[in-house]
Design a protein around this motif. Structure first.
Motif, PDB file in Angstrom:
ATOM      1  N   TRP A 188      56.122  99.928  -2.230  1.00 54.69           N
ATOM      2  CA  TRP A 188      55.094  99.057  -2.818  1.00 54.69           C
ATOM      3  C   TRP A 188      55.739  98.053  -3.774  1.00 54.69           C
ATOM      4  O   TRP A 188      55.401  96.863  -3.766  1.00 54.69           O
ATOM      5  N   ILE A 189      56.677  98.526  -4.590  1.00 54.87           N
ATOM      6  CA  ILE A 189      57.354  97.628  -5.530  1.00 54.87           C
ATOM      7  C   ILE A 189      58.118  96.552  -4.768  1.00 54.87           C
ATOM      8  O   ILE A 189      58.076  95.367  -5.129  1.00 54.87           O
ATOM      9  N   SER A 190      58.814  96.936  -3.718  1.00 55.68           N
ATOM     10  CA  SER A 190      59.626  95.972  -2.966  1.00 55.68           C
ATOM     11  C   SER A 190      58.779  94.886  -2.332  1.00 55.68           C
ATOM     12  O   SER A 190      59.215  93.737  -2.213  1.00 55.68           O
ATOM     13  N   LEU A 191      57.566  95.225  -1.919  1.00 53.65           N
ATOM     14  CA  LEU A 191      56.709  94.260  -1.237  1.00 53.65           C
ATOM     15  C   LEU A 191      55.893  93.404  -2.199  1.00 53.65           C
ATOM     16  O   LEU A 191      55.478  92.304  -1.854  1.00 53.65           O
ATOM     17  N   ASN A 192      55.672  93.893  -3.420  1.00 54.02           N
ATOM     18  CA  ASN A 192      54.872  93.141  -4.385  1.00 54.02           C
ATOM     19  C   ASN A 192      55.712  92.396  -5.419  1.00 54.02           C
ATOM     20  O   ASN A 192      55.206  91.480  -6.071  1.00 54.02           O
ATOM     21  N   SER A 196      56.305 101.192   3.660  1.00 51.07           N
ATOM     22  CA  SER A 196      56.281  99.777   4.038  1.00 51.07           C
ATOM     23  C   SER A 196      55.352  99.542   5.212  1.00 51.07           C
ATOM     24  O   SER A 196      54.582  98.575   5.236  1.00 51.07           O
ATOM     25  N   ILE A 197      55.390 100.446   6.193  1.00 53.88           N
ATOM     26  CA  ILE A 197      54.522 100.309   7.372  1.00 53.88           C
ATOM     27  C   ILE A 197      53.056 100.448   6.986  1.00 53.88           C
ATOM     28  O   ILE A 197      52.210  99.614   7.354  1.00 53.88           O
ATOM     29  N   TRP A 242      62.948  92.595  -6.981  1.00 52.27           N
ATOM     30  CA  TRP A 242      63.635  93.605  -6.170  1.00 52.27           C
ATOM     31  C   TRP A 242      65.035  93.129  -5.786  1.00 52.27           C
ATOM     32  O   TRP A 242      66.001  93.884  -5.885  1.00 52.27           O
ATOM     33  N   LYS A 243      65.138  91.860  -5.382  1.00 57.62           N
ATOM     34  CA  LYS A 243      66.428  91.325  -4.968  1.00 57.62           C
ATOM     35  C   LYS A 243      67.346  91.060  -6.164  1.00 57.62           C
ATOM     36  O   LYS A 243      68.541  91.382  -6.140  1.00 57.62           O
ATOM     37  N   LYS A 244      66.785  90.465  -7.217  1.00 58.71           N
ATOM     38  CA  LYS A 244      67.609  90.094  -8.362  1.00 58.71           C
ATOM     39  C   LYS A 244      68.137  91.312  -9.118  1.00 58.71           C
ATOM     40  O   LYS A 244      69.209  91.252  -9.731  1.00 58.71           O
ATOM     41  N   SER A 245      67.377  92.407  -9.078  1.00 56.00           N
ATOM     42  CA  SER A 245      67.743  93.587  -9.873  1.00 56.00           C
ATOM     43  C   SER A 245      68.488  94.642  -9.069  1.00 56.00           C
ATOM     44  O   SER A 245      68.710  95.750  -9.566  1.00 56.00           O
ATOM     45  N   LYS A 246      68.865  94.322  -7.833  1.00 58.82           N
ATOM     46  CA  LYS A 246      69.418  95.348  -6.950  1.00 58.82           C
ATOM     47  C   LYS A 246      70.693  95.978  -7.503  1.00 58.82           C
ATOM     48  O   LYS A 246      70.900  97.195  -7.380  1.00 58.82           O
TER      49      LYS A 246
END
Length: 369
Positions: free
Chosen positions: A222-226, A64-65, A231-235
């Motif tokens: 990378w997936i979480s940021l793009n 992420s950084i 990412w949120k809906k499928s958690k």
């Protein structure tokens, strides 16, 4: 010490606390007679899972950084060294202090240490198994070389005038994952492993075969940021998948004849990446667990904060010294239980002191620079 719920993500603290608790549980087995019962067998697996979870979580955080820096800024050598400076201030002071303490204890107890210099440059398990000294340091070598490999790879890609930095970042990560996964194919073609002890020493703990574990965490960053909404809906479904894979790895190996004696390809090539992916599937759920309000949960954050100190101190220093002076094989069960409680108390107290008076001041000094 007040919990910093604004900056910390509590779900990631939960994962970090889970990881270090699993590692410590595995080493508690050294106190008790060897057993094939379910709990000891589970604790042995916990030792492996704890480190693998650390790898994935570390990759997610540094990914992420680096992604934000690579995409939003001109990624120069200055960017690389800024990243390295911050990581090295986080990891190296504790490591070198504990390494020197381990060396002092070894000389005091009359143990011989082979190739001691390689520990200072993280080469103890670069292409072969680690020496017996300071055995838990194998994972730190993998971490440190990833810290070097990833930003420098991004830097050299950044020298080309790429139009889409996000895709370039992804291509670098996927390419590196494939390189280290192919190393496992090569290992499998060159070695015949017949038991888990050989596998553990010669593949699982060797640097050139393991960097992809951290890179899988970077890929999920990378997936979480793009794909943040996805990412949120499928958690929740991702968490079910992740735990489902872990359940399969725990209970499905024997029924499907996937033991290392019967299917070495599965263990040499597939087992480690599948484990990393399983833990990566937990990240959407836990990374969206931002804060906590119940004070009962505060110890989780505390354990997370001191987890690095626990990892460095709990085995080669604390447990080794205690076992040197107390023969647990001659103890009654209740005496072993009491010994375990004392061991855990000493571990937590010494780890907190190392964090509070050494690690944290160094981190504070770093952040002011």
């Amino acid at each position: 010490m007040e919990p910093n719920i604004k900056q910390r993500i509590f779900g990631l603290d939960v994962l970090r606390a889970m990881a270090i608790i699993m590692v410590v549980c595995s080493h508690i087995l050294w106190i008790y007679p060897k057993s094939n019962a379910f709990i000891p067998t589970l604790f042995e697996l916990f030792g492996f899972w704890g480190v693998e979870l650390f790898f994935v979580l570390s990759g997610f955080l540094i990914g992420s950084i680096l992604y934000k820096t690579f995409v939003n800024e001109s990624f120069t050598l200055k960017s690389v060294f800024h990243f390295l400076k911050r990581r090295w201030f986080r990891t190296l002071p504790n490591y070198y202090l504990v390494l020197l303490i381990n060396i002092g204890i070894a000389f005091f107890l009359g143990f011989s240490i082979e190739n001691i210099g390689i520990y200072f440059v993280f080469l103890q398990n670069f292409a072969s198994k680690s020496p017996a000294f300071f055995p838990e340091s194998w994972s730190l070598s993998i971490e440190e070389f990833t810290y070097l490999l990833l930003p420098f790879s991004l830097f050299f890609v950044g020298l080309v005038n790429v139009k889409n930095k996000s895709k370039a970042f992804l291509l670098v990560i996927v390419a590196l994952i494939l390189v280290f996964w192919m190393n496992k194919f090569y290992y499998h073609s060159q070695h015949a492993i017949s038991n888990l002890t050989e596998w553990n020493l010669n593949l699982k703990s060797v640097l050139i075969y393991r960097i992809d574990a951290i890179l899988i965490g970077v890929l999920f960053a990378w997936i979480s940021l793009n794909f943040s909404e996805f990412w949120k809906k499928s958690k929740t479904i991702f968490a079910f998948i992740g735990f489902g894979i872990l359940f399969f790895l725990m209970f499905g190996i024997l029924p499907l004849d996937l033991t290392i004696e019967q299917n070495s390809f599965f263990w040499n090539v597939l087992y480690l990446p599948i484990t990393s992916i399983a833990f990566a599937f937990l990240l959407p759920f836990f990374s969206n667990w931002k804060t906590f309000t119940n004070p009962i949960l505060y110890p989780i954050e505390l354990i997370s904060k001191i987890s690095y100190s626990i990892y460095l101190l709990h085995y080669s220093i604390i447990l080794l010294l205690l076992k040197t002076y107390f023969d647990t094989s001659q103890m009654l069960d209740f005496e072993r239980h009491l010994f375990t409680l004392v061991y855990l108390f000493i571990t937590l107290l010494s780890s907190y002191l190392l964090y509070r008076f050494y690690e944290k001041p160094i981190m504070n000094w770093r952040d002011k620079r």
